[in-house]
Design a protein around this motif. Structure first.
Motif, PDB file in Angstrom:
ATOM      1  N   LEU A 113       0.505  -1.217   0.158  1.00 43.91           N
ATOM      2  CA  LEU A 113      -0.252  -0.193   0.129  1.00 43.91           C
ATOM      3  C   LEU A 113       0.791   1.442   0.384  1.00 43.91           C
ATOM      4  O   LEU A 113       2.237   1.367   0.698  1.00 43.91           O
ATOM      5  N   ARG A 114       0.725   1.834  -0.909  1.00 40.63           N
ATOM      6  CA  ARG A 114       1.092   3.271  -0.506  1.00 40.63           C
ATOM      7  C   ARG A 114       0.681   4.641  -1.476  1.00 40.63           C
ATOM      8  O   ARG A 114      -0.749   4.399  -1.757  1.00 40.63           O
ATOM      9  N   SER A 115       0.595   5.837  -1.358  1.00 39.74           N
ATOM     10  CA  SER A 115       0.516   6.937  -1.387  1.00 39.74           C
ATOM     11  C   SER A 115       1.134   7.971  -2.219  1.00 39.74           C
ATOM     12  O   SER A 115       2.045   8.013  -2.010  1.00 39.74           O
ATOM     13  N   THR A 116       0.763   8.687  -3.480  1.00 44.03           N
ATOM     14  CA  THR A 116       1.588   9.519  -4.042  1.00 44.03           C
ATOM     15  C   THR A 116       0.758  10.599  -3.425  1.00 44.03           C
ATOM     16  O   THR A 116      -0.781  11.239  -3.959  1.00 44.03           O
ATOM     17  N   LEU A 117       1.490  12.268  -3.568  1.00 45.88           N
ATOM     18  CA  LEU A 117       1.337  13.270  -3.639  1.00 45.88           C
ATOM     19  C   LEU A 117       1.999  13.846  -4.765  1.00 45.88           C
ATOM     20  O   LEU A 117       3.233  14.178  -4.539  1.00 45.88           O
ATOM     21  N   CYS A 118       0.807  14.324  -5.568  1.00 42.31           N
ATOM     22  CA  CYS A 118       1.053  15.283  -6.473  1.00 42.31           C
ATOM     23  C   CYS A 118       1.271  16.711  -5.858  1.00 42.31           C
ATOM     24  O   CYS A 118      -0.179  17.112  -6.394  1.00 42.31           O
ATOM     25  N   VAL A 119       2.156  17.539  -6.185  1.00 36.01           N
ATOM     26  CA  VAL A 119       2.328  19.332  -5.883  1.00 36.01           C
ATOM     27  C   VAL A 119       2.078  19.923  -7.219  1.00 36.01           C
ATOM     28  O   VAL A 119       3.788  19.861  -8.200  1.00 36.01           O
ATOM     29  N   SER A 120       1.600  21.077  -7.069  1.00 36.92           N
ATOM     30  CA  SER A 120       2.023  22.028  -8.077  1.00 36.92           C
ATOM     31  C   SER A 120       2.394  23.295  -7.880  1.00 36.92           C
ATOM     32  O   SER A 120       2.017  23.348  -6.516  1.00 36.92           O
ATOM     33  N   SER A 121       4.076  22.955  -7.915  1.00 34.73           N
ATOM     34  CA  SER A 121       4.836  24.236  -7.493  1.00 34.73           C
ATOM     35  C   SER A 121       4.229  25.453  -7.029  1.00 34.73           C
ATOM     36  O   SER A 121       4.555  26.692  -6.554  1.00 34.73           O
ATOM     37  N   GLN A 122       3.180  25.995  -8.532  1.00 39.78           N
ATOM     38  CA  GLN A 122       2.930  27.572  -8.762  1.00 39.78           C
ATOM     39  C   GLN A 122       1.825  27.713  -8.988  1.00 39.78           C
ATOM     40  O   GLN A 122       1.832  27.879 -10.600  1.00 39.78           O
ATOM     41  N   GLY A 123       0.631  27.023  -8.895  1.00 42.02           N
ATOM     42  CA  GLY A 123      -0.812  27.026  -8.797  1.00 42.02           C
ATOM     43  C   GLY A 123      -0.493  25.583 -10.231  1.00 42.02           C
ATOM     44  O   GLY A 123      -0.058  24.489 -10.061  1.00 42.02           O
ATOM     45  N   MET A 124      -0.127  26.328 -11.358  1.00 41.22           N
ATOM     46  CA  MET A 124      -0.084  25.198 -12.475  1.00 41.22           C
ATOM     47  C   MET A 124       1.227  25.999 -13.211  1.00 41.22           C
ATOM     48  O   MET A 124       1.573  27.174 -13.977  1.00 41.22           O
ATOM     49  N   GLY A 125       2.221  25.581 -13.124  1.00 41.35           N
ATOM     50  CA  GLY A 125       3.439  25.845 -13.543  1.00 41.35           C
ATOM     51  C   GLY A 125       4.738  25.083 -14.022  1.00 41.35           C
ATOM     52  O   GLY A 125       4.745  23.927 -13.046  1.00 41.35           O
ATOM     53  N   GLU A 126       5.668  25.360 -13.756  1.00 36.71           N
ATOM     54  CA  GLU A 126       7.256  24.973 -14.474  1.00 36.71           C
ATOM     55  C   GLU A 126       7.801  24.868 -12.772  1.00 36.71           C
ATOM     56  O   GLU A 126       8.804  25.710 -12.840  1.00 36.71           O
ATOM     57  N   PRO A 127       8.639  23.833 -12.193  1.00 41.49           N
ATOM     58  CA  PRO A 127       9.250  23.212 -11.060  1.00 41.49           C
ATOM     59  C   PRO A 127       9.972  24.261 -11.219  1.00 41.49           C
ATOM     60  O   PRO A 127      11.091  24.909  -9.909  1.00 41.49           O
TER      61      PRO A 127
END
Length: 327
Positions: A113-127
Motif C-alpha cells: 500500500l502506498r500514496s502519492t502526493l502530486c504537488v503543483s509548485s506554482q499553481g500551474m507552473g514549471e518547477p
C-alpha cells in the motif's frame, strides 16, 4: 512587516542566525507545528529564550489553509484546494493504491500500500523555473523532521536545460521526470509551445549528462494525443531517441479539460500498439498510466486552480500549452 510562514526555511534560518540562535532548533519547531498546527510559540519547549520573541514577532505556524477537499468516486483519489496567504490557490492530488496488484515479468509485483502526493509548485507552473525555492523545499523535505528519501521524490519538468544541468549537484538521488510528448521538435512545439526555448537535441544532451552523473533512470512522460503523436512511426522515432538512455516511458491517456480542447484522447488500441513497439523493438520499459480521479479533475497533474478561472483563461486564449491543460 507581514508575518511569514515558519516553514519558509531560508527566512527562518537567516533570522535565527542574525539573532545568534542556532538553526539546529528549526526541526524541533517544525515537528511541534506538525503535531499541533494551532500551537502557540510559547508552548514549544526547550528553545533558546531569544527564539520566542522572534517567532512571535515574525512568524506564523501556518500561513496557508485547506480551502476544500474533493474525493473521487474511485475511492482512492482526493484533491486538495489550498489557499495561500496572498489569496491565491494551489492544488494537490493524493492518490492511494496497492503497488502489488498485477504482474511484472510474469511475477507478482513487489511493494504494498502506498500514496502519492502530486504537488503543483506554482499553481500551474514549471518547477525548474522556480529553481531556488524548489531546491530549498526539497532539502527541507529530506531533512529532519520529515526525513523523506530523495528517491521517493520526483520533479517533473518540460525540460529546462540549464536547470537540469544543475539539478544532480544540488539535489542528488532525486527522480527526474521529463514531459517529452513527442519524438521530434516541431510536433513537441505544437503540443507544448514552451518547448521552443529548449530544442530537443539540447534537451537530450542534458539528459545524457544528467544520467551519466546521477546513474539513475529517467522517467519520460508522454501524453497520447489522437492523430498528433500516437502513430507507429512516432513510436519508432521515440524508441530510437531514447534507446541509448535508461528510461521508463509513461504513456498518459489525455484527459481533456473543457469542451474547447483541440486535442483528443488516443484509442486504447493505439496506446497498446505504441507500448508494444517501445517494449519489444527497443526494450524500453513502458507503462500506461492508470486514469484516476477524473470526476474531480484530479488525474495526476491536472491541477487547475478553479473551474471558473480555467474557463475564463480559455475564453481569453490564455491556455495554449498541453502542460497547462493536463500536466
Amino acid at each position: 512587516m507581514a508575518l511569514r510562514s515558519v516553514f519558509d526555511a531560508s527566512v527562518l534560518r537567516t533570522e535565527f542566525e542574525n539573532a545568534g540562535i542556532n538553526p539546529q532548533f528549526i526541526p524541533l519547531i517544525w515537528k511541534n507545528v506538525l503535531q499541533n498546527p494551532n500551537c502557540k510559540w510559547d508552548e514549544i519547549p526547550s528553545l533558546p529564550a531569544a527564539a520566542y520573541p522572534l517567532l512571535n514577532s515574525k512568524f506564523l505556524p501556518l500561513s496557508s489553509t485547506l480551502h476544500s477537499v474533493s474525493h473521487s468516486t474511485d475511492a482512492v483519489t482526493s484533491k486538495l484546494l489550498i489557499k495561500l496567504k496572498n489569496g491565491a490557490f494551489v492544488e494537490a492530488v493524493i492518490m492511494r493504491y496497492d503497488s502489488r496488484l498485477g504482474q511484472y515479468g510474469g511475477k507478482q509485483r513487489p511493494g504494498g500500500l502506498r500514496s502519492t502526493l502530486c504537488v503543483s509548485s506554482q499553481g500551474m507552473g514549471e518547477p525548474l523555473n522556480n529553481y531556488s525555492a524548489l531546491v530549498e523545499a526539497i532539502r527541507a523535505m529530506t531533512s529532519a523532521p520529515f526525513h523523506l528519501s530523495p528517491r521517493k521524490i520526483t520533479v517533473s519538468t518540460v525540460g529546462i536545460v540549464h536547470a537540469i544541468n544543475k539539478l544532480h549537484n544540488d539535489l542528488p538521488n532525486l527522480n527526474l521526470a521529463v514531459s517529452l510528448h513527442a519524438p521530434v521538435q516541431d510536433i513537441r512545439c505544437q503540443i507544448m509551445p514552451a518547448a521552443r526555448a529548449f530544442p530537443l537535441e539540447k534537451l537530450m544532451a542534458a539528459l545524457h549528462l544528467y544520467q551519466k552523473n546521477s546513474q539513475q533512470k529517467i522517467f519520460i512522460e508522454y501524453i497520447m494525443l489522437d492523430g498528433v503523436n500516437d502513430n507507429e512511426l512516432q513510436a519508432h522515432q521515440l524508441g530510437k531517441l531514447l534507446e541509448t538512455l535508461e528510461v521508463v516511458v509513461n504513456l498518459i491517456p489525455f484527459n481533456p479539460v473543457g469542451s474547447t480542447s483541440q486535442f483528443k484522447t488516443s484509442s486504447e488500441t493505439k496506446v497498446k500498439k505504441f507500448q508494444r513497439i517501445l517494449r519489444e523493438t527497443y526494450n524500453i520499459r513502458t507503462t500506461v498510466r492508470k486514469e484516476m480521479g477524473q470526476d474531480i479533475n484530479g488525474a495526476c497533474g491536472q491541477l487547475v486552480v478553479t473551474e471558473q478561472d480555467r474557463l475564463l483563461a480559455e475564453r481569453k486564449g490564455l491556455i495554449t500549452d498541453i502542460e497547462d491543460l493536463h500536466l
